[in-house]
Scaffold this motif. Structure first.
Motif, mmCIF file in Angstrom:
data_model
loop_
_atom_site.group_PDB
_atom_site.id
_atom_site.type_symbol
_atom_site.label_atom_id
_atom_site.label_comp_id
_atom_site.label_asym_id
_atom_site.label_seq_id
_atom_site.Cartn_x
_atom_site.Cartn_y
_atom_site.Cartn_z
ATOM 1 N N VAL A 125 0.830 -1.204 0.000
ATOM 2 C CA VAL A 125 0.000 0.000 0.000
ATOM 3 C C VAL A 125 0.863 1.252 0.000
ATOM 4 C CG1 VAL A 125 -1.678 1.337 1.324
ATOM 5 C CG2 VAL A 125 -1.963 -1.141 1.089
ATOM 6 N N LEU A 126 1.865 1.277 0.859
ATOM 7 C CA LEU A 126 2.699 2.473 0.981
ATOM 8 C C LEU A 126 3.531 2.743 -0.266
ATOM 9 C CD1 LEU A 126 3.925 2.143 4.682
ATOM 10 C CD2 LEU A 126 2.262 3.775 3.764
ATOM 11 N N ASN A 127 3.849 1.691 -1.014
ATOM 12 C CA ASN A 127 4.664 1.851 -2.219
ATOM 13 C C ASN A 127 3.825 2.010 -3.484
ATOM 14 O OD1 ASN A 127 7.145 1.650 -0.843
ATOM 15 N ND2 ASN A 127 7.030 -0.583 -0.858
ATOM 16 N N SER A 128 2.544 2.305 -3.305
ATOM 17 C CA SER A 128 1.648 2.461 -4.442
ATOM 18 C C SER A 128 0.642 3.562 -4.117
ATOM 19 C CB SER A 128 0.907 1.138 -4.710
ATOM 20 O OG SER A 128 -0.011 0.863 -3.664
ATOM 21 N N GLU A 129 -0.407 3.633 -4.911
ATOM 22 C CA GLU A 129 -1.510 4.554 -4.630
ATOM 23 C C GLU A 129 -2.765 3.775 -4.243
ATOM 24 O OE1 GLU A 129 -1.534 7.872 -4.308
ATOM 25 O OE2 GLU A 129 0.641 7.698 -4.523
ATOM 26 N N GLU A 130 -2.573 2.542 -3.803
ATOM 27 C CA GLU A 130 -3.700 1.691 -3.443
ATOM 28 C C GLU A 130 -4.539 2.350 -2.332
ATOM 29 O OE1 GLU A 130 -4.483 -3.035 -2.364
ATOM 30 O OE2 GLU A 130 -2.448 -2.270 -2.680
ATOM 31 N N TYR A 131 -5.837 2.192 -2.441
ATOM 32 C CA TYR A 131 -6.839 2.744 -1.519
ATOM 33 C C TYR A 131 -7.033 4.249 -1.666
ATOM 34 C CZ TYR A 131 -6.908 -1.825 0.707
ATOM 35 O OH TYR A 131 -7.037 -3.174 0.951
ATOM 36 N N SER A 132 -6.394 4.849 -2.652
ATOM 37 C CA SER A 132 -6.636 6.277 -2.899
ATOM 38 C C SER A 132 -8.086 6.521 -3.289
ATOM 39 C CB SER A 132 -5.705 6.794 -4.002
ATOM 40 O OG SER A 132 -4.358 6.804 -3.573
ATOM 41 N N ASP A 133 -8.641 5.619 -4.105
ATOM 42 C CA ASP A 133 -10.033 5.789 -4.529
ATOM 43 C C ASP A 133 -10.975 5.768 -3.335
ATOM 44 O OD1 ASP A 133 -9.249 5.974 -7.148
ATOM 45 O OD2 ASP A 133 -9.808 3.912 -7.681
ATOM 46 N N GLN A 134 -10.699 4.893 -2.363
ATOM 47 C CA GLN A 134 -11.562 4.792 -1.180
ATOM 48 C C GLN A 134 -11.462 6.055 -0.323
ATOM 49 O OE1 GLN A 134 -9.707 2.454 -2.513
ATOM 50 N NE2 GLN A 134 -10.462 0.383 -2.092
ATOM 51 N N VAL A 135 -10.250 6.577 -0.181
ATOM 52 C CA VAL A 135 -10.076 7.811 0.586
ATOM 53 C C VAL A 135 -10.808 8.957 -0.102
ATOM 54 C CG1 VAL A 135 -8.418 9.520 1.430
ATOM 55 C CG2 VAL A 135 -7.867 7.080 1.568
ATOM 56 N N ASN A 136 -10.628 9.053 -1.408
ATOM 57 C CA ASN A 136 -11.310 10.110 -2.156
ATOM 58 C C ASN A 136 -12.824 9.965 -2.089
ATOM 59 O OD1 ASN A 136 -9.217 11.795 -3.169
ATOM 60 N ND2 ASN A 136 -8.682 10.258 -4.700
ATOM 61 N N ALA A 137 -13.296 8.727 -2.086
ATOM 62 C CA ALA A 137 -14.742 8.500 -2.010
ATOM 63 C C ALA A 137 -15.306 8.974 -0.674
ATOM 64 C CB ALA A 137 -15.046 7.014 -2.215
ATOM 65 N N ASP A 138 -14.586 8.706 0.421
ATOM 66 C CA ASP A 138 -15.025 9.178 1.735
ATOM 67 C C ASP A 138 -15.093 10.700 1.765
ATOM 68 O OD1 ASP A 138 -15.348 6.689 2.842
ATOM 69 O OD2 ASP A 138 -13.518 6.739 4.048
ATOM 70 N N ILE A 139 -14.062 11.333 1.221
ATOM 71 C CA ILE A 139 -14.014 12.794 1.223
ATOM 72 C C ILE A 139 -15.125 13.368 0.346
ATOM 73 C CG2 ILE A 139 -12.613 14.804 0.581
ATOM 74 C CD1 ILE A 139 -10.123 13.123 1.329
ATOM 75 N N ALA A 140 -15.371 12.730 -0.806
ATOM 76 C CA ALA A 140 -16.431 13.194 -1.701
ATOM 77 C C ALA A 140 -17.801 13.062 -1.042
ATOM 78 C CB ALA A 140 -16.393 12.399 -3.007
ATOM 79 N N THR A 141 -18.024 11.965 -0.335
ATOM 80 C CA THR A 141 -19.294 11.787 0.374
ATOM 81 C C THR A 141 -19.481 12.868 1.426
ATOM 82 O OG1 THR A 141 -19.258 9.395 0.024
ATOM 83 C CG2 THR A 141 -20.670 10.211 1.787
#
Length: 215
Positions: free
Chosen positions: A159-175
């Motif tokens: 996870v730390l060496n990629s952008e994994e879970y970025s979509d989930q973080v952005n989705a929470d912020i968008a909500t």
């Protein structure tokens, strides 16, 4: 009939008010008859997405620059907040704190929730920032915390060496934006009753009772 209650909490790890508000909710839950049926879900939010990942300034210096206020004023504000935190058993070590970027901590937090240790992750990261002056943008620090809550080192490194879970973080912020969240902490009880800010224990007690009665 399923009588469980869900509480969604939008918060940021470097938000002392989030730790204070969550402690007030926890105290309210201690005296709530249906506490065993309450599910808490942590949602990502960034108060300072522009914050550095390798902060050079102290928390006081960083906030002074961000708010355009003298350091004495910031110290007074943080001192008052620390006194409030102490009243509910929290140690706010603002003199050693740094205002670091929380993006990667949120991404690992999404992994932690997926693995069922989201609450433990939230607690250890917030304690690291609030009480121990840790830089929670530092990957070694995040790896240390991840190991303590039982996350697999290989998964955390991926996870730390990629952008994994970025979509989930952005989705929470968008909500959060969609429902009108302007700041955190922000609590939503069963998708219908909202409480904003580090409200007193009594407010959370009332919110729990109202949400339970609505069922």
């Amino acid at each position: 009939m399923n009588m469980s209650m869900r509480i969604d909490i939008w918060s940021d790890y470097v938000c002392p008010f989030c730790s204070l508000g969550e402690r007030h909710l926890s105290l309210a839950l201690e005296n709530f008859a249906g506490r065993e049926d309450v599910e808490v879900i942590w949602r990502s939010f960034q108060l300072s997405p522009e914050a550095e990942k390798e902060p050079q300034d102290s928390m006081v210096e960083s906030l002074s620059r961000m708010k355009g206020a003298p350091t004495a004023q910031i110290e007074g504000m943080l001192g008052q907040l620390a006194a409030q935190a102490e009243q509910v058993g929290l140690d706010f070590n603002w003199r050693e704190g740094v205002n670091a970027n929380t993006w990667d901590a949120h991404r690992v937090g999404q992994l932690a929730r997926e693995k069922g240790v989201g609450m433990a992750w939230d607690e250890i990261v917030k304690d690291g920032f609030l009480s121990r002056g840790r830089n929670i943008a530092d990957h070694d620090t995040l790896r240390e915390f991840a190991g303590k809550v039982g996350l697999e080192a290989e998964e955390v490194n991926r996870v730390l060496n990629s952008e994994e879970y970025s979509d989930q973080v952005n989705a929470d912020i968008a909500t959060a934006r969609q429902i009108g969240v302007q700041g955190v902490p922000f609590f939503v009880f069963d998708g219908r009753l909202a409480v904003s800010g580090a409200q007193p224990v009594e407010v959370f007690t009332q919110a729990l009772e109202q949400a339970a009665a609505a069922k």
